[in-house]
Design a protein around this motif. Structure first.
Motif, PDB file in Angstrom:
ATOM      1  N   ARG A 138     -85.096 -52.173 -78.920  1.00 22.74           N
ATOM      2  CA  ARG A 138     -85.521 -52.147 -77.483  1.00 22.74           C
ATOM      3  C   ARG A 138     -85.702 -53.384 -76.754  1.00 22.74           C
ATOM      4  NH1 ARG A 138     -88.864 -47.058 -75.913  1.00 22.74           N
ATOM      5  NH2 ARG A 138     -87.588 -47.166 -73.936  1.00 22.74           N
ATOM      6  N   HIS A 139     -85.777 -54.361 -77.440  1.00 22.40           N
ATOM      7  CA  HIS A 139     -85.770 -55.648 -76.946  1.00 22.40           C
ATOM      8  C   HIS A 139     -84.621 -56.629 -77.152  1.00 22.40           C
ATOM      9  CE1 HIS A 139     -90.175 -55.084 -76.972  1.00 22.40           C
ATOM     10  NE2 HIS A 139     -89.933 -54.728 -78.122  1.00 22.40           N
ATOM     11  N   LEU A 140     -83.453 -55.838 -77.604  1.00 20.53           N
ATOM     12  CA  LEU A 140     -82.017 -56.572 -77.714  1.00 20.53           C
ATOM     13  C   LEU A 140     -82.222 -57.510 -78.894  1.00 20.53           C
ATOM     14  CD1 LEU A 140     -81.114 -57.002 -73.925  1.00 20.53           C
ATOM     15  CD2 LEU A 140     -80.887 -54.889 -75.592  1.00 20.53           C
ATOM     16  N   ARG A 141     -83.069 -57.439 -79.785  1.00 19.24           N
ATOM     17  CA  ARG A 141     -83.049 -58.363 -80.894  1.00 19.24           C
ATOM     18  C   ARG A 141     -82.300 -57.380 -82.194  1.00 19.24           C
ATOM     19  NH1 ARG A 141     -88.475 -59.288 -81.205  1.00 19.24           N
ATOM     20  NH2 ARG A 141     -88.762 -57.188 -81.909  1.00 19.24           N
ATOM     21  N   THR A 142     -81.574 -58.221 -82.892  1.00 19.03           N
ATOM     22  CA  THR A 142     -80.675 -57.594 -83.755  1.00 19.03           C
ATOM     23  C   THR A 142     -81.653 -57.563 -85.190  1.00 19.03           C
ATOM     24  OG1 THR A 142     -79.831 -59.764 -84.735  1.00 19.03           O
ATOM     25  CG2 THR A 142     -78.529 -59.091 -82.918  1.00 19.03           C
ATOM     26  N   SER A 143     -80.990 -57.150 -86.364  1.00 18.06           N
ATOM     27  CA  SER A 143     -81.466 -57.269 -87.693  1.00 18.06           C
ATOM     28  C   SER A 143     -82.083 -58.676 -87.920  1.00 18.06           C
ATOM     29  CB  SER A 143     -80.781 -56.669 -88.613  1.00 18.06           C
ATOM     30  OG  SER A 143     -79.465 -57.258 -88.781  1.00 18.06           O
ATOM     31  N   ASP A 144     -81.663 -59.645 -87.259  1.00 15.92           N
ATOM     32  CA  ASP A 144     -82.277 -61.090 -87.698  1.00 15.92           C
ATOM     33  C   ASP A 144     -82.873 -61.373 -86.527  1.00 15.92           C
ATOM     34  OD1 ASP A 144     -82.351 -63.992 -87.264  1.00 15.92           O
ATOM     35  OD2 ASP A 144     -80.722 -64.161 -88.953  1.00 15.92           O
ATOM     36  N   PRO A 145     -84.176 -61.820 -86.549  1.00 13.77           N
ATOM     37  CA  PRO A 145     -85.176 -61.905 -85.330  1.00 13.77           C
ATOM     38  C   PRO A 145     -84.877 -63.183 -84.680  1.00 13.77           C
ATOM     39  CG  PRO A 145     -86.198 -62.729 -87.235  1.00 13.77           C
ATOM     40  CD  PRO A 145     -85.023 -61.796 -87.561  1.00 13.77           C
ATOM     41  N   ALA A 205     -75.057 -52.292 -78.976  1.00 20.00           N
ATOM     42  CA  ALA A 205     -75.453 -50.834 -79.391  1.00 20.00           C
ATOM     43  C   ALA A 205     -77.010 -51.035 -79.203  1.00 20.00           C
ATOM     44  CB  ALA A 205     -74.914 -50.470 -80.549  1.00 20.00           C
ATOM     45  N   PHE A 206     -77.683 -50.440 -78.265  1.00 24.29           N
ATOM     46  CA  PHE A 206     -79.068 -50.563 -77.876  1.00 24.29           C
ATOM     47  C   PHE A 206     -79.735 -49.323 -78.548  1.00 24.29           C
ATOM     48  CE2 PHE A 206     -77.282 -49.520 -73.681  1.00 24.29           C
ATOM     49  CZ  PHE A 206     -78.214 -48.446 -73.314  1.00 24.29           C
ATOM     50  N   GLU A 207     -80.983 -49.539 -78.943  1.00 28.37           N
ATOM     51  CA  GLU A 207     -81.680 -48.389 -79.329  1.00 28.37           C
ATOM     52  C   GLU A 207     -82.321 -47.602 -78.023  1.00 28.37           C
ATOM     53  OE1 GLU A 207     -86.191 -48.240 -81.063  1.00 28.37           O
ATOM     54  OE2 GLU A 207     -84.715 -49.140 -82.420  1.00 28.37           O
ATOM     55  N   TRP A 208     -82.037 -46.111 -77.988  1.00 30.44           N
ATOM     56  CA  TRP A 208     -82.476 -45.470 -76.722  1.00 30.44           C
ATOM     57  C   TRP A 208     -83.563 -44.286 -77.077  1.00 30.44           C
ATOM     58  CZ3 TRP A 208     -83.496 -45.684 -71.956  1.00 30.44           C
ATOM     59  CH2 TRP A 208     -83.237 -44.616 -71.106  1.00 30.44           C
ATOM     60  N   GLU A 209     -83.680 -43.361 -76.086  1.00 24.34           N
ATOM     61  CA  GLU A 209     -84.406 -42.443 -76.377  1.00 24.34           C
ATOM     62  C   GLU A 209     -84.179 -41.533 -77.496  1.00 24.34           C
ATOM     63  OE1 GLU A 209     -84.153 -40.319 -72.716  1.00 24.34           O
ATOM     64  OE2 GLU A 209     -85.377 -41.648 -71.575  1.00 24.34           O
ATOM     65  N   GLY A 210     -85.091 -41.315 -78.328  1.00 21.15           N
ATOM     66  CA  GLY A 210     -84.822 -40.480 -79.442  1.00 21.15           C
ATOM     67  C   GLY A 210     -84.413 -40.985 -80.723  1.00 21.15           C
ATOM     68  N   GLY A 211     -84.308 -42.399 -80.558  1.00 15.04           N
ATOM     69  CA  GLY A 211     -84.070 -43.486 -81.556  1.00 15.04           C
ATOM     70  C   GLY A 211     -82.499 -43.677 -81.857  1.00 15.04           C
ATOM     71  N   HIS A 212     -81.624 -42.904 -80.944  1.00 13.72           N
ATOM     72  CA  HIS A 212     -80.255 -43.062 -81.307  1.00 13.72           C
ATOM     73  C   HIS A 212     -79.768 -44.263 -80.353  1.00 13.72           C
ATOM     74  CE1 HIS A 212     -80.080 -41.067 -77.341  1.00 13.72           C
ATOM     75  NE2 HIS A 212     -78.974 -41.647 -77.072  1.00 13.72           N
ATOM     76  N   ARG A 213     -78.615 -44.891 -80.815  1.00 11.38           N
ATOM     77  CA  ARG A 213     -78.091 -46.072 -80.099  1.00 11.38           C
ATOM     78  C   ARG A 213     -76.870 -45.771 -79.204  1.00 11.38           C
ATOM     79  NH1 ARG A 213     -80.287 -50.354 -82.565  1.00 11.38           N
ATOM     80  NH2 ARG A 213     -80.997 -50.037 -84.596  1.00 11.38           N
TER      81      ARG A 213
END
Length: 426
Positions: A276-283, A293-301
């Motif tokens: 939700r901060h637009l950070r990938t799997s690499d900090p 593909a951003f995290e959204w309500e309910g955890g889906h992207r």
């Protein structure tokens, strides 16, 4: 060490912020970095041999020849120098070395990064039918595409354009092509145009507007093949008919550019996966724009392909690259100008539990979408810029303040929409 705006320590080594992609997301991120106090290097990389430019006009004023790419620059002359942004055109990134935190360009150069933003955008999906590699079968995604399409549809007064896909870009091109005197047929596999974007009532009005301008529609039809050899002669449909055309434009969606991120081992999920901060799997790496593909309500992207999303995500990513922790909250809004009419959609019409229609005196059609508690959750409109623009402006404020206006007042064109905002201040 000195600090930037109290949020992030400056790097000891000569590392700067590196942005891959100079579209709306990349440019807005660069500006946000400077506005938030970053004083070290910002490197903005572009694969094309052009300065950063706006994409929406490609299917409209640029295609019609009324304005040029230079008229739609994202940076006014001198502004990049003013912000000390190092812009590199014709710069292709071959790989990301996450361990050493640098990128490797196709010419072998390396650029170290403190944080990296991936904003590579998306690529138009090609047709996958026999003959789709025939000269004259085009897509529209960048300035070069727009130049090729304009050359083909303006060079011959008897030009016939077949547009595959009845979505937003396809319809914008149809309107522009008709303005140039080109015959146009829109072919759509769905039962109507703009299935995912507009309510049926408004979509029908949009189609009628196009038909009055001379655009032909073939709905509910699939393409069997592109007919031609050295040049396109037509499009064969699944009902056996042949649509005569010498240019075919594929407007069948876009795929996110994820190859670079995937090769670097970043998480991919319908795009470059971010939190939700637009950070990938690499900090140390962020993503924004059409490929994100951003995290959204309910955890889906999800991915949202529009100018406002790219611009907003770029700003949020830029600030978060400096150590802030802003949550990206999408505020969907898309618009399109076709002929002398405006289409605008805001919020989340798909969450509607009740649609309230408002028919204005000039025949503009506005729809306010209400949620379970009667609050405004979305807006759709088609008609004059004045009425639709006013409607979406009020709708955004109603959504922002979660106002529950009277459906009767919303639907009554004699009631001033601004009066409904009083409930927000009460």
């Amino acid at each position: 060490m000195s600090r930037t705006n109290g949020n992030m320590e400056q790097p000891v080594a000569d590392r700067g912020m590196v942005i891959v992609g100079a579209g709306h997301a990349g440019v807005s991120a660069a500006l946000a970095l400077r506005a938030s106090g970053w004083r070290n290097t910002i490197t903005l990389l572009e694969t094309q041999d052009v300065l950063p430019y706006e994409r929406p006009p490609l299917s409209k004023s640029v295609l019609r020849g009324e304005r040029t790419i230079e008229d739609h620059r994202l940076f006014m002359p001198g502004r990049m120098e003013e912000y000390a942004i190092e812009f590199r055109r014709n710069a292709r990134v071959a790989a990301i070395d996450r361990d050493e935190r640098h990128i490797i360009l196709s010419d072998g150069q390396t650029i170290a990064y403190e944080r990296l933003l991936l904003a590579p955008g998306a690529v138009a999906r090609p047709l996958s039918v026999p003959g789709s590699d025939c000269p004259g079968v085009l897509t529209l995604r960048d300035a070069a595409d727009a130049a090729r399409l304009r050359e083909r549809i303006r060079i011959n007064p008897r030009s016939r354009l077949a547009i595959i896909g009845g979505g937003l870009i396809g319809l914008e091109v149809a309107a522009s092509a008709r303005a140039l005197g080109c015959a146009v047929t829109v072919i759509e596999v769905g039962r109507r145009i703009m299935m995912r974007t507009l309510r049926e009532e408004i979509a029908c009005r949009v189609q009628s507007c196009h038909e009055q301008a001379g655009v032909e529609f073939r709905l509910g039809r699939r393409i069997v093949s592109i007919v031609g050899g050295d040049e396109v002669r037509g499009v064969e449909l699944d009902d056996g008919s042949l649509i005569s055309s010498n240019t075919v434009l594929a407007c069948v969606g876009a795929s996110p550019r994820v190859e670079l991120a995937k090769e670097a081992g970043l998480a991919i999920d319908n795009g470059i996966a971010v939190d939700r901060h637009l950070r990938t799997s690499d900090p140390f790496i962020y993503a924004a724009g059409d490929a994100c593909a951003f995290e959204w309500e309910g955890g889906h992207r999800t991915r949202l392909e529009c100018w406002k999303t790219a611009n907003d995500q770029g700003k949020t990513a830029g600030r978060n690259m400096l150590g802030m922790s802003e949550v990206y909250l999408p505020e969907p809004w898309l618009w399109s100008d076709q002929y002398d009419k405006s289409i605008q959609v805001a919020g989340y019409p798909d969450r509607s539990r009740q649609d309230v229609d408002r028919l204005c005196q000039d025949q503009s059609h506005l729809i306010f979408h209400l949620g379970e508690q009667g609050e405004v959750v979305g807006f759709s409109g088609f008609g004059s810029q004045r009425q639709v623009g006013h409607g979406v402006k009020v709708a955004k404020l109603l959504m922002q303040h979660r106002v529950r206006p009277s459906p009767a007042d919303l639907g009554d064109a004699s009631v001033d929409l601004r009066s409904l905002l009083g409930a927000a201040a009460a």
